[in-house]
Design an enzyme around this catalytic site. Structure first.
Site, mmCIF file in Angstrom:
data_model
loop_
_atom_site.group_PDB
_atom_site.id
_atom_site.type_symbol
_atom_site.label_atom_id
_atom_site.label_comp_id
_atom_site.label_asym_id
_atom_site.label_seq_id
_atom_site.Cartn_x
_atom_site.Cartn_y
_atom_site.Cartn_z
ATOM 1 N N GLN A 67 3.846 0.138 43.448
ATOM 2 C CA GLN A 67 3.787 -0.782 42.305
ATOM 3 C C GLN A 67 2.324 -0.944 41.870
ATOM 4 O OE1 GLN A 67 6.700 -1.875 41.171
ATOM 5 N NE2 GLN A 67 6.383 -3.725 39.949
ATOM 6 N N THR A 101 1.580 6.716 15.352
ATOM 7 C CA THR A 101 1.844 7.599 14.212
ATOM 8 C C THR A 101 1.109 7.151 12.955
ATOM 9 O OG1 THR A 101 4.041 7.927 15.174
ATOM 10 C CG2 THR A 101 3.716 8.717 12.933
ATOM 11 N N THR A 125 2.173 6.964 1.713
ATOM 12 C CA THR A 125 3.019 8.035 2.251
ATOM 13 C C THR A 125 4.276 8.256 1.419
ATOM 14 O OG1 THR A 125 4.078 6.442 3.707
ATOM 15 C CG2 THR A 125 2.331 7.751 4.656
ATOM 16 N N TYR A 148 0.860 -1.174 0.000
ATOM 17 C CA TYR A 148 0.000 0.000 0.000
ATOM 18 C C TYR A 148 0.899 1.228 0.000
ATOM 19 C CZ TYR A 148 -3.992 2.886 1.531
ATOM 20 O OH TYR A 148 -4.994 3.814 1.637
ATOM 21 N N GLU A 195 -1.670 5.444 10.361
ATOM 22 C CA GLU A 195 -3.136 5.561 10.278
ATOM 23 C C GLU A 195 -3.644 6.788 11.030
ATOM 24 O OE1 GLU A 195 -5.246 3.930 8.423
ATOM 25 O OE2 GLU A 195 -3.552 2.852 7.573
ATOM 26 N N ARG A 205 9.150 -11.406 41.819
ATOM 27 C CA ARG A 205 10.232 -10.590 42.350
ATOM 28 C C ARG A 205 9.961 -10.204 43.801
ATOM 29 N NH1 ARG A 205 15.522 -9.482 41.042
ATOM 30 N NH2 ARG A 205 16.129 -7.360 41.564
#
Lengths: 664, 664
Positions: free
Chosen positions: A330, A422, A138, A135, A424, A310
């Site tokens: 947390q 960024t 851009t 496609y 679409e 952890r």
């Protein structure tokens, strides 16, 4: 559980709900669950799809993508998978590839913009992968501003052809995935020029490479645009650059469903409504929202499991240290992301419905809901992708130092996800589109045009402008209507305030530019309201399973109150709530964190991800983190030799103080 | 300017101040400027230090680091660079390497914790790089909680040796840079055990590898821990794993400046104050703050220049499109980061002074300011590194799609920077330390202990609790005192509120855990006040140069009002300002963005970065972005062949529908 020991069993036993039922809710339906479960296991169990070596496939990464893509296509055919199953399989392979663009953009472009004849000619070739398409929209100089593309398609009436040409360096096609090394064809976008007249940007099917020897056809220059963010990530994809030097294609390769060029060179519009294009955008963006919940939930699953494994600080008398998931700091970072993953899942499900609704209406020539649906999907694409990108990185930080190792899976997940902010539609540009729609809605409030869909609350603007929250105690914030009204009041007041400030400008467009940052804030407030309201709507449905609904209510409250806390300035400055009520919300939030804590592991188990798909040692289902991290480290190529390459040339002369005469 | 054309000259001509003078301000002094300028040019002009191929050095990246490190050391000796110059040179080489740890941690550890004798023995070897050292502290199972380290150093009185041992898998040393493949020695931290008694964690000099053949010594297992985030980033560094199997070292290799073990196995403390350790932490962290301003300013420089080059939308009648830097949404994201870079620069400069002050006091046995200085540097390390990591990623997004290419320099900058949020103290853990200090300060307000240094404003707490901003118009927000008082009132009220809520808990420690998220917010408010106040103090000094001071005043106001806007909820809920005043601040902020706009390019030019150091095509000094991006793309290894490796095996059979029998 490779080794048969579940190091997180004690956490799973704490859960106060039925995780199997929650899996169905997360998947959307039992059918969706079974589809995902079956295909993900199929991929995970096949060594041809292994991906734990991905970041070490230095120099062979791209070839490995080609192998996986070919193998996946072979399996799809052997197993006679249907379209939906094939899509799932590609997504569980979990590696960007040229096939994403072939199936995700090239085929839909022909389906949406091609005439029946064009579809009959090209789609069978594409469905069989006898051609591979990309496609090509851009350019080096233009991304967001599609109308500014420079590539030209000039009609030559003598030969009945279009001449596709790149007149400048900045008109080079730049970024299209699959273009760089693989695609044989493209749907390329170019300005249609007939007799010197510019008819704007249209799509054209252009063959790029020979189907015999794969060499670029005459007049076509193609290459790869180089390394991208991340160790593997989109470096498995050949994003490309393409220049046309007067390339000729037959007239019937312009996609002509909406506009045609006749043999004589007349430009005519068909009776197919142009709004169809917006319908396609709604579809692409609803998929992006669905993908956001997947990406965020993967990161949250990793961070949640590792936070339970952890331990750090808090040991008394030599006993076990505290699980980091038990620290409130947390929880205050992790649990809102867990809630967001669920929230995006449900708003994504709703958007799927919205797209079907819009499509049905379009077919019945009803365009009334389209602008609102378009604004809504644009806004939700922006909101969810931004929150997901930030959320993945936050999850990485929540894993401490070990989150920085590729074996944690999180660096890759981040690097492969962030372009969604960024592509679409740049997320800020999209929010400005939402803001434009909101300003239009506000300006029409007095008239007969009643706001529809997600802007319907605006009809109650007078009431909402008078609103003051009546919260008196922390528990009041658990009532869905109390939350919803506060969000509605905040969103409508911010929109109205923007409209009032805009009206002070003689030139409305100048005002829009000047107040753009405020308008973006108003758009965010509106989009957050949508997500909150769709979560609440979901909870009004029948939700089966022991304890499942209760957990979702907790998560819904966390999502809403977390946003309220984060955007407290909005709620206070618009006078929707007072400082005391804000502090009651924080108090309630702490309480909710305690409620979600025993269920946290089961809530991420409900995503039903295989260890293969998660691709993270920290996020292993069985919690057996440290031995596996250690094993993985020794596989690094640097460990192939004890004394590293370069030691003799560079380090030994340094230690022996013999650098002076060394050639470096 | 390689090609001699400055595509940004029209922007530079707009500047309303003398950029050469600003360079001096940014650098700190003329001397600092000349040092940086000279060394950066030296590195940039030497092809041996090229780094534009870094992300393509697949499989040869680590060897290339060794070559650069050896070459840098050769040049340092040939040019007889002094310590400061050598430090600058290594930083301009701009590639993490084992030498960072040798000079930055191993040498200082011996300087700070070694006795005079130990220093005389080991430092000359280290200064001459006859040995290469690393800093082996963190383990697989322990990072933040240093007191929980598991490695043991057991004194054997028979042989007068320590036996260094890794008793568990989780006690493996994990992460130390330079350890994996290069270091010959380590300062290793282990629990000192004498006669069965545990005396806590101490440092030991341990030889790891033979100085002859570089093989690990008996009982020592070492390897690299594998790939990390980013294409190059910290993958130029051999972060390592290390296990000890009863490794014996002489007693005099325990670092004994503060505590000693005698020949008889008695544990004795010297009269050297233990607080010295905190002095070292103040030093390491002030360097991290200084580095934050460097990293953020690099990203801002790239994003600002590219925002002036990039044009999108807004063309009328075929004219030029609008520079994206002229969009208010771009300004509202970019300019606060520009202001932050300057703010961090100045607070970093002040911290350098603070460290000298603390050092002088320590030498005079004055420990009175140490707790405050320690809390302050911990807080500023957290604040500036978090803002810088987020800011770099925001700059990347501000560059649109092209920011995702490695040639933009931003992915690398992000990946190499983010560990700063975790190492030398996790940023959230550090804020909790600040909060503890603040709670102690509040609790002592009634007593004779007057708060000192950056907490001095707390002495006026009664007045600050009564404060209501008297801002009436937007310009009032330009007055430094108006801003300062609002930040002081906000910070003190948040601290006092936390203290009051804590007092409701019977068990203070339980209260501290429960309210941790609020305490973190209070600590952030305090740290932001420090940065704002140090910026204001800087502006009270004499600042030479045409227009320079004016620009800094604008940036200072932007920094403060941006924070006020971002944390509006704090300011409103504590009643420091009212909604009207909040909206006046936003109005003033927009105004300030317009003022900074013509100066933006010159303000990033003032950082004086070479194109080599920036390592970004988007950020090129001459703005010649598109042709250079295009050139760079063609250098990608995938472009070495027209038909990619793998085509014949995987793609051709797909296109020819011959996959069925293919072996994949």
């Amino acid at each position: 559980m490779e080794d048969g020991v579940d190091h997180l069993a004690f956490e799973r036993n704490k859960a106060q709900f039925d995780v199997e039922d929650m899996k169905i809710i997360w998947a959307g339906s039992r059918q969706d669950f079974e589809l995902s479960d079956r295909i993900s296991r199929l991929v995970a169990s096949d060594p041809a799809f292994r991906k734990d070596d991905r970041t070490r496939l230095i120099g062979r990464l791209f070839k490995n993508t080609l192998r996986k893509a070919a193998y996946a296509w072979k399996r799809i055919n052997e197993l006679r998978l249907n379209e939906q199953e094939a899509y799932k399989l590609r997504s569980f392979v979990d590696q960007p590839a040229f096939t994403d663009l072939h199936w995700g953009m090239f085929v839909p472009a022909i389906q949406g913009q091609g005439t029946d004849e064009q579809q009959q000619k090209w789609l069978p070739l594409a469905y069989g992968m006898q051609i591979i398409g990309c496609y090509a929209q851009t350019e080096l100089g233009h991304g967001s501003n599609v109308q500014g593309l420079e590539t030209t398609a000039t009609f030559d009436p003598k030969t009945d052809e279009f001449v596709i040409h790149s007149p400048t360096l900045t008109s080079s096609k730049w970024w299209p995935g699959g273009l760089g090394k693989i695609s044989t064809h493209a749907v390329a976008y170019a300005r249609l020029i007939i007799g010197g007249e510019d008819h704007g940007v249209h799509g054209f099917i252009v063959q790029l490479r020979s189907l015999d020897d794969h060499l670029p056809l005459p007049g076509i220059t193609i290459g790869d645009i180089g390394m991208k963010f991340g160790n593997a990530a989109y470096n498995t994809m050949d994003n490309g650059v393409l220049r046309f030097d007067h390339v000729r294609i037959p007239r019937n390769q312009m996609l002509m469903r909406v506009s045609q060029v006749t043999r004589e060179g007349r430009y005519v519009s068909s009776n197919v409504p142009r709004q169809l294009v917006y319908g396609t955008m709604v579809n692409v963006r609803q998929k992006i929202v669905a993908d956001a919940s997947v990406a965020l939930s993967r990161a949250v699953c990793i961070a949640t499991r590792y936070s339970a494994v952890r331990r750090q600080f808090g040991s008394h008398n030599g006993g076990l240290e505290t699980q980091v998931i038990d620290y409130k700091t947390q929880q205050a970072r992790l649990f809102p992301l867990l809630a967001s993953a669920y929230a995006f899942r449900f708003v994504g499900g709703w958007l799927k419905w919205l797209y079907m609704d819009v499509t049905e209406r379009l077919q019945a020539n009803d365009f009334s809901t389209l602008p609102e649906a378009h604004a809504c999907t644009a806004g939700l694409k922006s909101l969810t992708t931004t929150a997901t990108a930030d959320g993945i990185e936050e999850c990485r930080k929540l894993c401490g130092g070990h989150g920085y190792l590729c074996s944690s899976g999180l660096p890759e997940l981040f690097a492969v996800y962030v372009p969604a902010c960024t592509y679409e539609g740049d997320n800020v540009v999209l929010l400005l589109q939402v803001a434009r729609h909101l300003m239009k809605t506000v300006s029409q409030l007095g008239s007969g045009n009643k706001p529809v869909g997600t802007t319907a609350y605006m009809a109650r603007v007078e009431q909402l402008m008078q609103y003051h929250s009546d919260v008196e105690k922390a528990e009041d914030w658990l009532k869905p209507n109390v939350v919803l009204e506060a969000f509605e009041a905040r969103a409508s007041r911010m929109s109205v305030a923007c409209a009032q400030n805009l009206s002070k400008f003689a030139n409305p467009e100048e005002g829009f530019q000047e107040l753009a940052a405020d308008l973006v804030d108003a758009a965010v407030a509106h989009c957050q309201l949508i997500v909150v309201s769709k979560f609440i709507e979901k909870l009004q449905q029948d939700i089966p399973g022991k304890g499942v609904k209760k957990q979702l209510e907790v998560l819904c409250s966390i999502y809403a109150l977390f946003l309220l806390h984060k955007h407290l300035g909005d709620f206070l400055s618009t006078g929707c709530i007072n400082p005391k009520q804000g502090s009651l919300a924080s108090e309630q939030l702490r309480n909710l964190y305690s409620q979600v804590r025993p269920n946290a592991i089961a809530l991420v188990d409900a995503f039903n991800y295989t260890d293969h798909y998660l691709g993270s040692i920290l996020g292993r289902y069985d919690g057996n983190v440290y031995p596996k991290m250690n094993e993985e480290a020794w596989k690094d190529p640097l460990n192939d030799s004890v004394v590293p390459d370069g030691f003799k040339e560079y380090i030994q002369p340094m230690l022996k103080q013999q650098l002076r005469n060394a050639r470096l």
